[in-house]
Write a protein that holds these residues in place. Structure first.
Motif, PDB file in Angstrom:
ATOM      1  N   LYS A 182       0.843  -1.201   0.000  1.00 55.88           N
ATOM      2  CA  LYS A 182       0.000   0.000   0.000  1.00 55.88           C
ATOM      3  C   LYS A 182       0.873   1.243   0.000  1.00 55.88           C
ATOM      4  O   LYS A 182       0.575   2.225  -0.703  1.00 55.88           O
ATOM      5  CB  LYS A 182      -0.919  -0.003   1.215  1.00 55.88           C
ATOM      6  CG  LYS A 182      -1.851   1.202   1.290  1.00 55.88           C
ATOM      7  CD  LYS A 182      -2.736   1.147   2.528  1.00 55.88           C
ATOM      8  CE  LYS A 182      -3.723   2.304   2.566  1.00 55.88           C
ATOM      9  NZ  LYS A 182      -3.064   3.635   2.590  1.00 55.88           N
ATOM     10  N   GLU A 183       1.951   1.224   0.754  1.00 54.52           N
ATOM     11  CA  GLU A 183       2.844   2.387   0.814  1.00 54.52           C
ATOM     12  C   GLU A 183       3.450   2.671  -0.560  1.00 54.52           C
ATOM     13  O   GLU A 183       3.527   3.842  -0.978  1.00 54.52           O
ATOM     14  CB  GLU A 183       3.969   2.117   1.837  1.00 54.52           C
ATOM     15  CG  GLU A 183       4.942   3.283   1.974  1.00 54.52           C
ATOM     16  CD  GLU A 183       6.090   2.961   2.919  1.00 54.52           C
ATOM     17  OE1 GLU A 183       6.811   3.905   3.299  1.00 54.52           O
ATOM     18  OE2 GLU A 183       6.268   1.778   3.265  1.00 54.52           O
ATOM     19  N   ASP A 186       0.739   4.103  -2.856  1.00 53.22           N
ATOM     20  CA  ASP A 186       0.455   5.493  -2.476  1.00 53.22           C
ATOM     21  C   ASP A 186       1.550   6.441  -2.982  1.00 53.22           C
ATOM     22  O   ASP A 186       1.262   7.560  -3.445  1.00 53.22           O
ATOM     23  CB  ASP A 186       0.316   5.612  -0.958  1.00 53.22           C
ATOM     24  CG  ASP A 186      -0.985   5.021  -0.437  1.00 53.22           C
ATOM     25  OD1 ASP A 186      -1.922   4.840  -1.238  1.00 53.22           O
ATOM     26  OD2 ASP A 186      -1.061   4.749   0.783  1.00 53.22           O
ATOM     27  N   LYS A 187       2.795   6.002  -2.904  1.00 50.05           N
ATOM     28  CA  LYS A 187       3.909   6.840  -3.384  1.00 50.05           C
ATOM     29  C   LYS A 187       3.847   7.033  -4.896  1.00 50.05           C
ATOM     30  O   LYS A 187       4.057   8.139  -5.408  1.00 50.05           O
ATOM     31  CB  LYS A 187       5.247   6.215  -2.979  1.00 50.05           C
ATOM     32  CG  LYS A 187       5.579   6.360  -1.501  1.00 50.05           C
ATOM     33  CD  LYS A 187       6.923   5.725  -1.167  1.00 50.05           C
ATOM     34  CE  LYS A 187       7.268   5.905   0.303  1.00 50.05           C
ATOM     35  NZ  LYS A 187       8.564   5.259   0.657  1.00 50.05           N
ATOM     36  N   ALA A 189       1.162   6.863  -6.699  1.00 53.51           N
ATOM     37  CA  ALA A 189       0.006   7.717  -6.961  1.00 53.51           C
ATOM     38  C   ALA A 189       0.349   9.191  -6.738  1.00 53.51           C
ATOM     39  O   ALA A 189      -0.055  10.055  -7.524  1.00 53.51           O
ATOM     40  CB  ALA A 189      -1.159   7.299  -6.067  1.00 53.51           C
ATOM     41  N   SER A 190       1.113   9.457  -5.690  1.00 53.18           N
ATOM     42  CA  SER A 190       1.491  10.856  -5.414  1.00 53.18           C
ATOM     43  C   SER A 190       2.384  11.408  -6.524  1.00 53.18           C
ATOM     44  O   SER A 190       2.264  12.586  -6.900  1.00 53.18           O
ATOM     45  CB  SER A 190       2.191  10.957  -4.060  1.00 53.18           C
ATOM     46  OG  SER A 190       3.448  10.299  -4.076  1.00 53.18           O
ATOM     47  N   TYR A 216      -3.604  -4.387  -3.021  1.00 52.25           N
ATOM     48  CA  TYR A 216      -4.059  -2.995  -2.912  1.00 52.25           C
ATOM     49  C   TYR A 216      -4.062  -2.400  -4.307  1.00 52.25           C
ATOM     50  O   TYR A 216      -3.029  -2.272  -4.945  1.00 52.25           O
ATOM     51  CB  TYR A 216      -3.149  -2.205  -1.974  1.00 52.25           C
ATOM     52  CG  TYR A 216      -3.576  -0.784  -1.704  1.00 52.25           C
ATOM     53  CD1 TYR A 216      -4.761  -0.504  -1.034  1.00 52.25           C
ATOM     54  CD2 TYR A 216      -2.785   0.293  -2.102  1.00 52.25           C
ATOM     55  CE1 TYR A 216      -5.152   0.796  -0.767  1.00 52.25           C
ATOM     56  CE2 TYR A 216      -3.164   1.603  -1.845  1.00 52.25           C
ATOM     57  CZ  TYR A 216      -4.352   1.849  -1.178  1.00 52.25           C
ATOM     58  OH  TYR A 216      -4.738   3.145  -0.912  1.00 52.25           O
ATOM     59  N   ILE A 218      -4.634   0.405  -7.378  1.00 55.48           N
ATOM     60  CA  ILE A 218      -4.405   1.844  -7.543  1.00 55.48           C
ATOM     61  C   ILE A 218      -5.712   2.617  -7.440  1.00 55.48           C
ATOM     62  O   ILE A 218      -5.709   3.782  -7.032  1.00 55.48           O
ATOM     63  CB  ILE A 218      -3.707   2.168  -8.882  1.00 55.48           C
ATOM     64  CG1 ILE A 218      -4.559   1.701 -10.081  1.00 55.48           C
ATOM     65  CG2 ILE A 218      -2.312   1.557  -8.929  1.00 55.48           C
ATOM     66  CD1 ILE A 218      -4.056   2.219 -11.417  1.00 55.48           C
ATOM     67  N   GLN A 220      -7.980   2.245  -5.354  1.00 52.35           N
ATOM     68  CA  GLN A 220      -8.383   2.409  -3.966  1.00 52.35           C
ATOM     69  C   GLN A 220      -7.733   3.650  -3.338  1.00 52.35           C
ATOM     70  O   GLN A 220      -8.003   3.971  -2.181  1.00 52.35           O
ATOM     71  CB  GLN A 220      -8.009   1.169  -3.160  1.00 52.35           C
ATOM     72  CG  GLN A 220      -8.823  -0.060  -3.519  1.00 52.35           C
ATOM     73  CD  GLN A 220      -8.366  -1.319  -2.813  1.00 52.35           C
ATOM     74  OE1 GLN A 220      -7.684  -2.153  -3.387  1.00 52.35           O
ATOM     75  NE2 GLN A 220      -8.712  -1.431  -1.541  1.00 52.35           N
ATOM     76  N   VAL A 221      -6.905   4.346  -4.114  1.00 50.98           N
ATOM     77  CA  VAL A 221      -6.228   5.551  -3.624  1.00 50.98           C
ATOM     78  C   VAL A 221      -7.144   6.756  -3.803  1.00 50.98           C
ATOM     79  O   VAL A 221      -7.689   6.980  -4.892  1.00 50.98           O
ATOM     80  CB  VAL A 221      -4.903   5.786  -4.378  1.00 50.98           C
ATOM     81  CG1 VAL A 221      -4.198   7.033  -3.852  1.00 50.98           C
ATOM     82  CG2 VAL A 221      -3.998   4.570  -4.268  1.00 50.98           C
ATOM     83  N   ASP A 222      -7.312   7.547  -2.758  1.00 56.91           N
ATOM     84  CA  ASP A 222      -8.133   8.757  -2.851  1.00 56.91           C
ATOM     85  C   ASP A 222      -7.490   9.778  -3.794  1.00 56.91           C
ATOM     86  O   ASP A 222      -6.269   9.962  -3.803  1.00 56.91           O
ATOM     87  CB  ASP A 222      -8.298   9.394  -1.467  1.00 56.91           C
ATOM     88  CG  ASP A 222      -9.163   8.557  -0.538  1.00 56.91           C
ATOM     89  OD1 ASP A 222      -9.994   7.777  -1.056  1.00 56.91           O
ATOM     90  OD2 ASP A 222      -9.002   8.686   0.688  1.00 56.91           O
ATOM     91  N   ILE A 224      -7.204   9.805  -7.063  1.00 56.51           N
ATOM     92  CA  ILE A 224      -6.446   9.286  -8.209  1.00 56.51           C
ATOM     93  C   ILE A 224      -7.334   9.084  -9.444  1.00 56.51           C
ATOM     94  O   ILE A 224      -6.843   8.695 -10.510  1.00 56.51           O
ATOM     95  CB  ILE A 224      -5.758   7.951  -7.816  1.00 56.51           C
ATOM     96  CG1 ILE A 224      -4.660   7.557  -8.813  1.00 56.51           C
ATOM     97  CG2 ILE A 224      -6.798   6.834  -7.709  1.00 56.51           C
ATOM     98  CD1 ILE A 224      -3.449   8.422  -8.757  1.00 56.51           C
TER      99      ILE A 224
END
Length: 396
Positions: A182-183, A186-187, A189-190, A216, A218, A220-222, A224
């Motif tokens: 997940k980390e 998230d990275k 995605a950022s 997890y 992609i 599911q990332v807020d 995005i």
């Protein structure tokens, strides 16, 4: 004589399939082969999918909608929502396999000479899709000594240029079996949001995750929604490789409208295969529980046997059904061909996929192979024994 295109010259041969003529000759010579080269599961296709085709009452095998049938897409949307991926059927376009989804996407979001960053090693056909689209692959090199974990975010950002349009990952990965945390998602995605890039995830192995880990997505990332695109397929999930049904999923309406134009140009995805794929969505969870248990046993057996061989390295996969093995040879292409042409143990040999074809960086992966653990445990033990005996006598 008329000449072929530059694309034709540059299109790479499949590292998975290019040894087929040597395998066919080996069979003609009376050898038996353990096929470790291709991700064709020996798991049976769910009966519900096969019965849907056998028992259907279709009288005219007509075109479906270019984006795929409404009933199938609505059922797919329910499947994704059950996996905490909040989409509607309007966010899904059905394609002829995940391959067509990627080809349509590359043509929709990138122009010739644009760049896509891909974690390396990667599924060999990504290079083929890029070549067909005139797109440049920029590799983010991962290391077997680090179990092919994602490179640092700093190194990722250094690869971004004004030509970069997308980041592409396979999660879990082919050919490494690596599962992104997940980390890490998230990275990535950022980065995609910061640099206004598309983040594309090939999630065809979503169900095949081991050792208590969770997949997890992609999507599911807020935040995005406008950047994320999922590529998916029924091929591995339901052991339906021959159906050739995949899909592209995104909430970016402009992307979907553009992809639809390419889908309309090829008319429609296959009707019978959609009938089977729609029915496959009724496969009970017990099917996947049994399959995952079987793949974990196979993975553990394969890794344990490989570690008995001196001079090799093997990465332990957390998902999918592949692993990369580093061998004490200079060129695994030559070794793989030699196995088929000149070596056997009791008239049995093995077919492996040379891993150099899963890299775009010249000179990397030449001493590696990919093994697909899609055979039963007894066959895997025999196959690794053949590999061990071959390495004792092989000369580069």
């Amino acid at each position: 004589m008329p000449s072929i295109s530059k694309k034709g010259y540059n299109m790479p041969a499949s590292p998975i399939r290019k040894l087929v003529p040597y395998a066919e000759q080996a069979i003609e010579n009376g050898k038996s082969i353990y096929y470790l080269n291709i991700g064709q599961p020996d798991i049976k296709t769910p009966k519900v999918a096969l019965e849907a085709v056998k028992q259907n009452d279709v009288e005219i095998l007509s075109y479906s909608r270019s984006e795929g049938s409404d009933t199938y897409r609505k059922k797919l949307a329910k499947y994704y929502n059950n996996h905490n991926i909040k989409v509607s059927h309007k966010d899904i376009i059905v394609t002829t396999g995940a391959s067509e989804a990627l080809l349509f996407l590359f043509s929709s979001i990138m122009d010739p000479d644009d760049e896509v960053i891909i974690s390396e090693p990667f599924y060999a056909n990504y290079i083929a899709f890029s070549t067909a689209s005139g797109v440049k692959v920029v590799p983010a090199v991962c290391d077997i000594d680090d179990n092919f974990a994602l490179p640092s975010i700093e190194s990722f950002e250094k690869l971004i240029t004004p030509k970069t349009k997308a980041i592409l990952i396979c999660n879990p990965g082919n050919p490494t079996g690596y599962l992104y945390s997940k980390e890490e998602i998230d990275k990535l995605a950022s980065i995609a949001i910061k640099h206004d890039l598309f983040l594309v995830a090939d999630e065809v192995y979503r169900e095949f995750v081991y050792d208590g880990h969770k997949h997890y997505s992609i999507m599911q990332v807020d935040g995005i929604d406008q950047h994320a695109v999922i590529i998916d397929s029924v091929s591995k999930r339901y052991s339906m490789c021959g159906a050739r049904v995949g899909c592209l999923v995104s909430k970016n309406k402009t992307v979907m409208q553009t992809v639809l134009k390419f889908a309309q140009a090829r008319l429609s995805p296959p009707t019978y295969a959609q009938i089977a794929s729609e029915a496959a969505l009724d496969t009970p969870q017990s099917y996947f529980d049994d399959v995952i248990e079987e793949y974990v046993d196979r993975r553990n057996t394969l890794i344990a046997e490989l570690k008995k061989i001196d001079g090799i390295k093997v990465a332990k996969p957390k998902g999918a059904f592949y692993c990369i093995v580093e061998l004490p040879v200079k060129n695994s292409d030559n070794f793989a061909q030699w196995l088929l042409e000149h070596f056997d143990v009791d008239n049995e040999t093995i077919m492996v996929a040379p891993a150099g074809g899963f890299y775009s960086t010249p000179g990397i992966g030449l001493n590696q192979i990919r093994i697909a653990y899609v055979l039963n445990k007894e066959s895997l033990v025999k196959a690794v024994h053949i590999l061990k005996e071959a390495l004792k006598v092989y000369k580069d």
